[in-house]
Scaffold this motif. Sequence first.
Motif, PDB file in Angstrom:
ATOM      1  N   PRO A 137      -0.509  -1.502  -7.738  1.00  0.00           N
ATOM      2  CA  PRO A 137       0.683  -2.071  -7.086  1.00  0.00           C
ATOM      3  C   PRO A 137       1.907  -1.184  -7.313  1.00  0.00           C
ATOM      4  CG  PRO A 137      -0.512  -3.772  -8.295  1.00  0.00           C
ATOM      5  CD  PRO A 137      -1.163  -2.460  -8.643  1.00  0.00           C
ATOM      6  N   GLY A 138       2.621  -0.901  -6.238  1.00  0.00           N
ATOM      7  CA  GLY A 138       3.856  -0.137  -6.349  1.00  0.00           C
ATOM      8  C   GLY A 138       3.680   1.365  -6.425  1.00  0.00           C
ATOM      9  N   ILE A 154       2.628   5.174   0.014  1.00  0.00           N
ATOM     10  CA  ILE A 154       3.775   5.479   0.896  1.00  0.00           C
ATOM     11  C   ILE A 154       3.609   6.883   1.491  1.00  0.00           C
ATOM     12  CG2 ILE A 154       6.277   5.790   0.997  1.00  0.00           C
ATOM     13  CD1 ILE A 154       6.501   3.916  -1.454  1.00  0.00           C
ATOM     14  N   ARG A 189       0.911   7.255   4.056  1.00  0.00           N
ATOM     15  CA  ARG A 189       1.310   6.734   5.368  1.00  0.00           C
ATOM     16  C   ARG A 189       2.217   7.723   6.089  1.00  0.00           C
ATOM     17  NH1 ARG A 189       5.207   3.025   4.294  1.00  0.00           N
ATOM     18  NH2 ARG A 189       6.781   4.272   5.372  1.00  0.00           N
ATOM     19  N   PRO A 197       6.833  -2.341 -10.753  1.00  0.00           N
ATOM     20  CA  PRO A 197       7.156  -1.386  -9.692  1.00  0.00           C
ATOM     21  C   PRO A 197       8.663  -1.256  -9.455  1.00  0.00           C
ATOM     22  CG  PRO A 197       5.267  -2.690  -9.054  1.00  0.00           C
ATOM     23  CD  PRO A 197       5.765  -3.275 -10.345  1.00  0.00           C
ATOM     24  N   VAL A 198       9.368  -2.366  -9.554  1.00  0.00           N
ATOM     25  CA  VAL A 198      10.822  -2.327  -9.319  1.00  0.00           C
ATOM     26  C   VAL A 198      11.512  -1.541 -10.431  1.00  0.00           C
ATOM     27  CG1 VAL A 198      12.921  -3.730  -9.118  1.00  0.00           C
ATOM     28  CG2 VAL A 198      10.817  -4.444  -7.952  1.00  0.00           C
ATOM     29  N   LYS A 219       0.087  -6.243  -2.627  1.00  0.00           N
ATOM     30  CA  LYS A 219      -0.238  -6.322  -4.049  1.00  0.00           C
ATOM     31  C   LYS A 219       0.926  -6.877  -4.862  1.00  0.00           C
ATOM     32  CE  LYS A 219      -3.436  -2.402  -3.808  1.00  0.00           C
ATOM     33  NZ  LYS A 219      -3.130  -0.998  -3.536  1.00  0.00           N
ATOM     34  N   CYS A 254       4.072  -6.012  -5.241  1.00  0.00           N
ATOM     35  CA  CYS A 254       4.863  -5.064  -6.050  1.00  0.00           C
ATOM     36  C   CYS A 254       6.362  -5.358  -5.989  1.00  0.00           C
ATOM     37  CB  CYS A 254       4.581  -3.630  -5.639  1.00  0.00           C
ATOM     38  SG  CYS A 254       5.292  -3.150  -4.043  1.00  0.00           S
ATOM     39  N   GLU A 255       6.772  -6.108  -4.985  1.00  0.00           N
ATOM     40  CA  GLU A 255       8.171  -6.541  -4.835  1.00  0.00           C
ATOM     41  C   GLU A 255       9.132  -5.435  -4.397  1.00  0.00           C
ATOM     42  OE1 GLU A 255       9.714  -9.064  -7.954  1.00  0.00           O
ATOM     43  OE2 GLU A 255       7.721  -9.820  -8.465  1.00  0.00           O
ATOM     44  N   LEU A 256       8.598  -4.267  -4.060  1.00  0.00           N
ATOM     45  CA  LEU A 256       9.510  -3.197  -3.632  1.00  0.00           C
ATOM     46  C   LEU A 256      10.224  -3.590  -2.335  1.00  0.00           C
ATOM     47  CD1 LEU A 256       7.422   0.019  -4.440  1.00  0.00           C
ATOM     48  CD2 LEU A 256       9.430  -0.843  -5.662  1.00  0.00           C
ATOM     49  N   THR A 284      13.379  -5.614  -2.953  1.00  0.00           N
ATOM     50  CA  THR A 284      14.578  -4.844  -3.305  1.00  0.00           C
ATOM     51  C   THR A 284      15.071  -4.008  -2.130  1.00  0.00           C
ATOM     52  OG1 THR A 284      13.189  -3.081  -4.179  1.00  0.00           O
ATOM     53  CG2 THR A 284      14.001  -4.690  -5.765  1.00  0.00           C
ATOM     54  N   CYS A 290       6.874  -0.097   1.581  1.00  0.00           N
ATOM     55  CA  CYS A 290       5.603  -0.757   1.231  1.00  0.00           C
ATOM     56  C   CYS A 290       4.488   0.272   1.050  1.00  0.00           C
ATOM     57  CB  CYS A 290       5.205  -1.754   2.322  1.00  0.00           C
ATOM     58  SG  CYS A 290       3.593  -2.514   1.965  1.00  0.00           S
TER      59      CYS A 290
END
Lengths: 246, 354, 67
Positions: free
Chosen positions: A20-21, A26, A29, A221-222, C12, C14-16, C19, C58
Amino acid sequence: MKLINKKPSSLVDKPMRYCPGCGHGIVHRLIAEIMDELDIREHTVGVAPVGCAVFADEYFNCDMIQGPHGRGPAIATGIKRSKPECIVFSYQGDGDLASIGMAETVHSAARSENITIIFINNAIYGMTGGQMAPTTLLGQTSSTCPAGRSVAVNGYPIKVCEMLAQLEGARYLERTSVSTAPGVIKTKKAIKKAFQNQIDCVGFSMVEVLSTCPTNWGMTPVQGARFVDEKMTPIYPLGVFRSPEQ
Amino acid sequence: MAEKILMKGNEALAEGAVRAGCRFFAGYPITPQNEVPEYMSWRMPEVGGSFIQAESEVAAINMLYGASATGIRTMTSSSSPGISLKQEGISYCAGADLPIFFANVVRGGPGLGNIAAGQGDYFQSTRGGGHGDYYTIVMAPNCVEEMGNFPRRCYELAEKYRVPAMVLADAILGQMMEPVEFDFEPVDPKTLKAHDWALGIAAGRERRIVRSYDLREGKLELLNLERMERYRKIQEKEALHENRQTDDAKLVVAAYGTSSRIAAGAVKMARDKGMKVGLFRPITLWPFPTKALATIAEHVKNFLVVEMSMGQFVEDVRLAVCGTARVDLYARPAGVPSADEVFTEIEKVYQGIR
Amino acid sequence: MPEIRVDETRCKGCELCVTACNLKCIAMSETFSVTGYYPAKLAKLECCTGCGLCAQICPDLAIEVWK
């Protein structure tokens, strides 16, 4: 209503198996979108590294080759010289590109091989479980520098763009970050230029992408995205280090 | 009749590869094989191929990994320490089923050793060499003409079975000059059939992936079993050897490469003295001509192995005769025996035969 | 009205995206997805402008932006 972000056809439609994250998804893609936009999917060959992105060969919907740790630029060289009509990119992490594969990185740049390198710098070894990378920051902890990277024991982090900028053969070097959405958009622009350069036979092009490894950093992740902005970017400043227009 | 050309072994090796359709060479300087990259540096551009002096042997083999994945005939060459460096890449080529061709112009070892001839890389060549479970086809020339003609056979076998293939030479074979007659017409790469695994322009077909890994449960073993079956076919069909005067022999000298040339001289000396001595020379070291040797061992009960190493090649001879004959060893690790010295060994062993 | 659609099988958690959204229209679900994460969801339907920044960040191509 219209879907404004159709999945790129250059990406195999399957869930990413990264944590995750993780920034790999990214950048995968972005590369796929660029292959679509430049209409090069059918003559692109990608080189997958050793590391988490070993699985890149599952995701890019173009011909792919997975090779030994750090040797992406040599493999890409072999492909490009044999099939100059192909667009060849090498996707590498920091351990791969800046540690074990440093010689291949430097020499492919010195030869100005007409290839595109996407360098994911997340300051740690991901796949093997969070060991110190050549780009791990001073003071940053890892499983092989649990007290934090120290100059006395581990030396200094390597600034790859700054170092390669000394080489005349390195035609295009840019460092970007995918810690924020605007950063992602800038990263796409940079990677697109790195591919366009190859189409235009400009020579060696590399984009260093500051990315995250929340799992091995021990962060959410944040928090990881914040770490890139607050801790990594001051050491690895974003920007263009060499461009063909110079 | 093709013309005879006086050539140095290393140059014959390079020219043989070019004539066999090689259009990509990457290498790194190391004595005693430097004539190969030097020759390729001008010959490759002449035939429209690519030559790269790589930053290391490691880079060179990986350039080959990439280039051969596009389906073209490729070559790298080196000498012992450099081949050690290439082993990881060779293992990847074996694991990804890429038919690369390379040559080891062996020098004395271990370590930096010396730059004279040796045969100390026998195990490395015939037992895979790198990590993992694989084999490389190994051809062992014993004259400059074979240096020139074996690359073509290596390419054909490598492509037929999708395995790496190599020429195992040494400093003497690389450096000496002899007349060469190429036994084949130059191959135009454009006439070679395209491989259905080669990377490149993917228009109108599914994407292709070249890789040596499979992390899925049980899948790697399936890949290896399939490869093992190919290895079995190679062992069954592709072993080459040469027998000289073995039919009536009481003692057969077994030797390959440079040793086999020297041994041939010693065998002649023995025959001149009325001793019934023959020579068995494997031309492929892997696959080893086990059956051929076992056939000789049905009527010959004494073998003398001559090798320029401590006793590596002798193991394959002993495995082949499988206890049915006595096998003596004359080992010269990084030493080149004279025919006289080998003859003395023959006499010693021969006298012991009842 | 613009909206995002989150593919819960890919997200998943991640919460991105949370934000990344300047207008704070994204929140996390309070229930598990089939893959065991708390997926993102469009919490305030009316505030989405379809800017797509959430989809940009994402890592899992889990967000579709409809406009």
